[in-house]
Write a protein that holds these residues in place. Structure first.
Motif, PDB file in Angstrom:
ATOM      1  N   ASP A   8       0.730  -1.250   0.443  1.00  0.00           N
ATOM      2  CA  ASP A   8       0.170   0.470  -0.100  1.00  0.00           C
ATOM      3  C   ASP A   8       0.834   1.228   0.247  1.00  0.00           C
ATOM      4  OD1 ASP A   8      -2.057  -1.350  -0.076  1.00  0.00           O
ATOM      5  OD2 ASP A   8      -2.626  -1.303   2.036  1.00  0.00           O
ATOM      6  N   TYR A   9       1.907   1.315   0.359  1.00  0.00           N
ATOM      7  CA  TYR A   9       2.789   2.197   0.816  1.00  0.00           C
ATOM      8  C   TYR A   9       3.713   2.643  -0.823  1.00  0.00           C
ATOM      9  CZ  TYR A   9       2.726   3.519   5.626  1.00  0.00           C
ATOM     10  OH  TYR A   9       2.465   4.495   7.396  1.00  0.00           O
ATOM     11  N   VAL A  10       4.059   1.399  -1.767  1.00  0.00           N
ATOM     12  CA  VAL A  10       4.630   2.171  -2.552  1.00  0.00           C
ATOM     13  C   VAL A  10       3.563   2.443  -3.681  1.00  0.00           C
ATOM     14  CG1 VAL A  10       6.742   0.725  -2.079  1.00  0.00           C
ATOM     15  CG2 VAL A  10       4.638  -0.443  -3.158  1.00  0.00           C
ATOM     16  N   LYS A  11       2.408   1.750  -3.776  1.00  0.00           N
ATOM     17  CA  LYS A  11       1.187   2.155  -4.306  1.00  0.00           C
ATOM     18  C   LYS A  11       1.192   3.629  -4.209  1.00  0.00           C
ATOM     19  CE  LYS A  11      -2.508   0.318  -3.497  1.00  0.00           C
ATOM     20  NZ  LYS A  11      -3.838   0.090  -3.322  1.00  0.00           N
ATOM     21  N   ALA A  12       0.590   4.078  -3.249  1.00  0.00           N
ATOM     22  CA  ALA A  12       0.749   5.759  -2.627  1.00  0.00           C
ATOM     23  C   ALA A  12       1.412   6.055  -3.383  1.00  0.00           C
ATOM     24  CB  ALA A  12       0.435   6.247  -1.057  1.00  0.00           C
ATOM     25  N   ILE A  13       2.794   5.584  -3.207  1.00  0.00           N
ATOM     26  CA  ILE A  13       4.077   6.779  -3.403  1.00  0.00           C
ATOM     27  C   ILE A  13       4.400   7.017  -4.970  1.00  0.00           C
ATOM     28  CG2 ILE A  13       6.934   7.000  -3.181  1.00  0.00           C
ATOM     29  CD1 ILE A  13       6.437   5.400  -0.809  1.00  0.00           C
ATOM     30  N   TYR A  14       3.892   6.032  -5.492  1.00  0.00           N
ATOM     31  CA  TYR A  14       3.630   5.504  -6.934  1.00  0.00           C
ATOM     32  C   TYR A  14       2.807   6.597  -7.598  1.00  0.00           C
ATOM     33  CZ  TYR A  14       3.140   4.600 -11.767  1.00  0.00           C
ATOM     34  OH  TYR A  14       2.762   4.161 -12.906  1.00  0.00           O
ATOM     35  N   ARG A  15       1.558   7.122  -6.890  1.00  0.00           N
ATOM     36  CA  ARG A  15       0.351   8.365  -7.641  1.00  0.00           C
ATOM     37  C   ARG A  15       1.348   9.175  -7.111  1.00  0.00           C
ATOM     38  NH1 ARG A  15      -4.672   7.955  -5.658  1.00  0.00           N
ATOM     39  NH2 ARG A  15      -5.429   6.940  -4.740  1.00  0.00           N
ATOM     40  N   LEU A  16       1.497   9.484  -5.907  1.00  0.00           N
ATOM     41  CA  LEU A  16       1.990  10.598  -5.642  1.00  0.00           C
ATOM     42  C   LEU A  16       2.857  11.484  -6.342  1.00  0.00           C
ATOM     43  CD1 LEU A  16       1.451  10.538  -1.544  1.00  0.00           C
ATOM     44  CD2 LEU A  16       0.630  12.172  -2.452  1.00  0.00           C
ATOM     45  N   GLN A  17       4.041  10.613  -6.705  1.00  0.00           N
ATOM     46  CA  GLN A  17       5.138  10.956  -7.220  1.00  0.00           C
ATOM     47  C   GLN A  17       5.177  11.399  -8.649  1.00  0.00           C
ATOM     48  OE1 GLN A  17       8.482   8.454  -6.856  1.00  0.00           O
ATOM     49  NE2 GLN A  17       7.984   7.529  -9.072  1.00  0.00           N
ATOM     50  N   GLY A  18       4.241  11.057  -9.226  1.00  0.00           N
ATOM     51  CA  GLY A  18       3.793  11.479 -10.470  1.00  0.00           C
ATOM     52  C   GLY A  18       5.094  11.309 -11.307  1.00  0.00           C
ATOM     53  N   GLN A  19       5.319  12.631 -12.254  1.00  0.00           N
ATOM     54  CA  GLN A  19       6.636  11.861 -13.093  1.00  0.00           C
ATOM     55  C   GLN A  19       7.939  12.281 -12.476  1.00  0.00           C
ATOM     56  OE1 GLN A  19       6.815  10.818 -15.816  1.00  0.00           O
ATOM     57  NE2 GLN A  19       4.248  10.018 -15.783  1.00  0.00           N
ATOM     58  N   THR A  25       6.293  13.309   3.746  1.00  0.00           N
ATOM     59  CA  THR A  25       6.286  12.342   4.722  1.00  0.00           C
ATOM     60  C   THR A  25       4.235  12.959   5.346  1.00  0.00           C
ATOM     61  OG1 THR A  25       8.149  12.227   5.632  1.00  0.00           O
ATOM     62  CG2 THR A  25       6.120  11.415   6.689  1.00  0.00           C
ATOM     63  N   SER A  26       4.253  13.797   4.814  1.00  0.00           N
ATOM     64  CA  SER A  26       3.470  14.312   5.286  1.00  0.00           C
ATOM     65  C   SER A  26       1.715  13.821   4.611  1.00  0.00           C
ATOM     66  CB  SER A  26       3.090  15.729   5.532  1.00  0.00           C
ATOM     67  OG  SER A  26       3.613  16.783   4.616  1.00  0.00           O
ATOM     68  N   SER A  27       2.245  14.355   2.887  1.00  0.00           N
ATOM     69  CA  SER A  27       1.441  13.719   1.446  1.00  0.00           C
ATOM     70  C   SER A  27       1.106  12.180   2.276  1.00  0.00           C
ATOM     71  CB  SER A  27       2.457  13.661   0.329  1.00  0.00           C
ATOM     72  OG  SER A  27       2.884  13.534   0.437  1.00  0.00           O
ATOM     73  N   LEU A  28       1.847  11.718   2.034  1.00  0.00           N
ATOM     74  CA  LEU A  28       1.516  10.116   2.219  1.00  0.00           C
ATOM     75  C   LEU A  28       0.450   9.777   3.776  1.00  0.00           C
ATOM     76  CD1 LEU A  28       5.162   8.192   1.622  1.00  0.00           C
ATOM     77  CD2 LEU A  28       2.471   7.867   1.025  1.00  0.00           C
ATOM     78  N   ALA A  30      -1.773  11.826   5.282  1.00  0.00           N
ATOM     79  CA  ALA A  30      -3.382  12.811   4.752  1.00  0.00           C
ATOM     80  C   ALA A  30      -3.346  10.985   3.589  1.00  0.00           C
ATOM     81  CB  ALA A  30      -2.803  13.745   3.841  1.00  0.00           C
ATOM     82  N   THR A  31      -2.221  10.442   2.532  1.00  0.00           N
ATOM     83  CA  THR A  31      -3.026   9.841   1.584  1.00  0.00           C
ATOM     84  C   THR A  31      -3.511   7.928   2.512  1.00  0.00           C
ATOM     85  OG1 THR A  31      -1.377  10.515  -0.365  1.00  0.00           O
ATOM     86  CG2 THR A  31      -2.885   7.964  -0.580  1.00  0.00           C
ATOM     87  N   LEU A  32      -2.830   7.958   3.247  1.00  0.00           N
ATOM     88  CA  LEU A  32      -2.855   6.551   3.255  1.00  0.00           C
ATOM     89  C   LEU A  32      -3.951   6.765   5.588  1.00  0.00           C
ATOM     90  CD1 LEU A  32       1.205   5.529   3.003  1.00  0.00           C
ATOM     91  CD2 LEU A  32      -1.215   4.546   2.058  1.00  0.00           C
ATOM     92  N   GLY A  33      -4.144   8.062   5.432  1.00  0.00           N
ATOM     93  CA  GLY A  33      -4.671   8.328   7.084  1.00  0.00           C
ATOM     94  C   GLY A  33      -3.741   7.210   8.428  1.00  0.00           C
ATOM     95  N   VAL A  34      -2.915   7.653   8.388  1.00  0.00           N
ATOM     96  CA  VAL A  34      -1.835   7.187   8.927  1.00  0.00           C
ATOM     97  C   VAL A  34      -1.359   8.489   9.888  1.00  0.00           C
ATOM     98  CG1 VAL A  34      -1.281   4.676   8.912  1.00  0.00           C
ATOM     99  CG2 VAL A  34       0.033   6.237   7.990  1.00  0.00           C
ATOM    100  N   THR A  35      -0.423   8.536  10.721  1.00  0.00           N
ATOM    101  CA  THR A  35       0.320   9.571  11.771  1.00  0.00           C
ATOM    102  C   THR A  35       1.969   9.912  10.327  1.00  0.00           C
ATOM    103  OG1 THR A  35       1.595   8.462  12.935  1.00  0.00           O
ATOM    104  CG2 THR A  35      -0.566   9.525  13.334  1.00  0.00           C
TER     105      THR A  35
END
Ligand SMILES: [Mn+2]
Ligand SMILES: [Mn+2]
Ligand SMILES: [Mn+2]
Ligand SMILES: [Mn+2]
Lengths: 218, 218
Positions: A8-19, A25-28, A30-35
DNA sequence: CAATAGAATTAGGAGTGCCTAACTTTTGCT
DNA sequence: AGCAAAAGTTAGGCACTCCTAATTCTATTG
């Protein structure tokens, strides 16, 4: 060992990193719903596992290994979503949450059979491209509807899939992948758009428009 | 919170306790492939969660709550197995392992759709009864083939599903649920049985016979 | 350029589920 | 009954993933 959380983390990073932008840390968080503290810990672990390159206080980027893993999970996720819609006739607004769990539990063999049953599809129910088994993914030339000017015409190619309420709203308006739309007018006051969609017309707030991507004509 | 491990434990206890016999730590450890120490710890946890009654040094029994949970998971497991065979055309020897993971990841909604798609089936691919949504299960009047005397006739109602090699062997011999068989002869020396199965005949060792249950004629 | 707000990390802790090693209880046998 | 083997439990540890609170670093801005 690659855990569910890793995936789930690498998937979220993939989405957020775009090109290939670095991901904070904070965008992840927020996306993952953890601190943020939890994310910090996980990123150190993923860095040691060579899934990401971590530069302390400056965010992470996926390594090639991390990218491959992310695309594998995304392939699973999207094939499962389509399977749930096409074979089990589940409404498209609920399949994302379901796929979020099943993507970790389905074996390669089952996935291959699902892919075959669906005829090796290219798009998930929300229009997102399905990566190939080897990790290639079609990059769409698309614009977010809330970034469009009046007069723009095009076809909806993708909608964001994580908010069931939003998806119900979009299907009610007919704003689904494949629909032909054009931007008629934009209200000064609140950026609300008047949209022509097929033979109908509808009004969409910036919030709703931000959930819709179109490929422009020409 | 009911975890995956909790579900696998109550399922194993359900299988081992049969008609309410108390289940030992070591039998669970063997079934689940973990150490007795691990089982001891988990049983204390399940006792606190009121899923089992634990009597130290004398084993556990499921509470009503534990039984309900076990039957829910068994229902999931068996419906998923049948789904994998019927819809995804997976060979029956591989579906058990797959279902062992998916049973924890599938939502009630998806399960209901699978059940509907399959026409609310009563038996899984290996002949085991599928519990109803409310937790009723048909108890079969059956005998294990290795406990039968010469002359016995009947129909195979169930085969054990956890060993893919065994299942491949059984299908090769035609020993599948629904097959009519009769016990022709038992070798003194090693209890090997000569079986008539449909129009064919075959020889089965006690080990193989122990994987087959039949319902006797009359 | 120093103060400070905001972002990120570390410290310390919890629950889960597994392990090995040591210890206790039960059981079976003489 | 008494003893030894077998079965079960406890102690101590580890990996995972999350949390809150405290601390440290970066970036903004007066
Ligand atoms: Mn999705
Ligand atoms: Mn997921
Ligand atoms: Mn399981
Ligand atoms: Mn089965």
């Amino acid at each position: 060992m690659v855990t569910n959380a890793d995936q789930d983390y690498v998937k979220a990073i993939y989405r957020l990193q775009g090109q290939n932008r670095s991901v904070s840390t904070s965008s992840l968080a927020a996306t993952l719903g953890v601190t943020s503290a939890s994310v910090s810990g996980m990123l150190r672990k993923l860095d040691q596992a060579r899934m990401v390159n971590l530069r302390r206080y400056r965010g992470v980027r996926l390594t090639e290994r991390g990218r491959r893993t992310a695309l594998e999970v995304i392939r699973r996720h999207r094939l499962i979503e389509l399977f749930l819609v096409e074979i089990l006739r589940m409404p498209w607004e609920n399949v994302h949450g379901e796929a979020e769990r099943l993507e970790h539990a389905v074996s390669d063999e089952v996935l291959a059979r699902i892919d075959k049953l669906l005829g090796s599809p290219q798009r998930d129910p929300h229009g997102s491209p399905i990566p190939s088994p080897s990790g290639e993914i079609a990059l769409l030339d698309r614009v977010r509807l809330d970034q469009t000017a009046p007069g723009v015409r095009g076809t909806i190619c993708e909608v964001s899939d994580d908010d069931p309420e939003m998806l119900r709203h979009l299907s009610k308006l007919g704003l689904i992948p494949g629909a032909r739309i054009d931007v008629r007018e934009i209200q000064q006051i609140d950026e609300t758009r008047l949209i022509g969609c097929g033979k109908k017309r509808c009004t969409v707030s910036p919030k709703v428009a931000a959930a819709v991507w179109i490929s422009k004509d020409q």
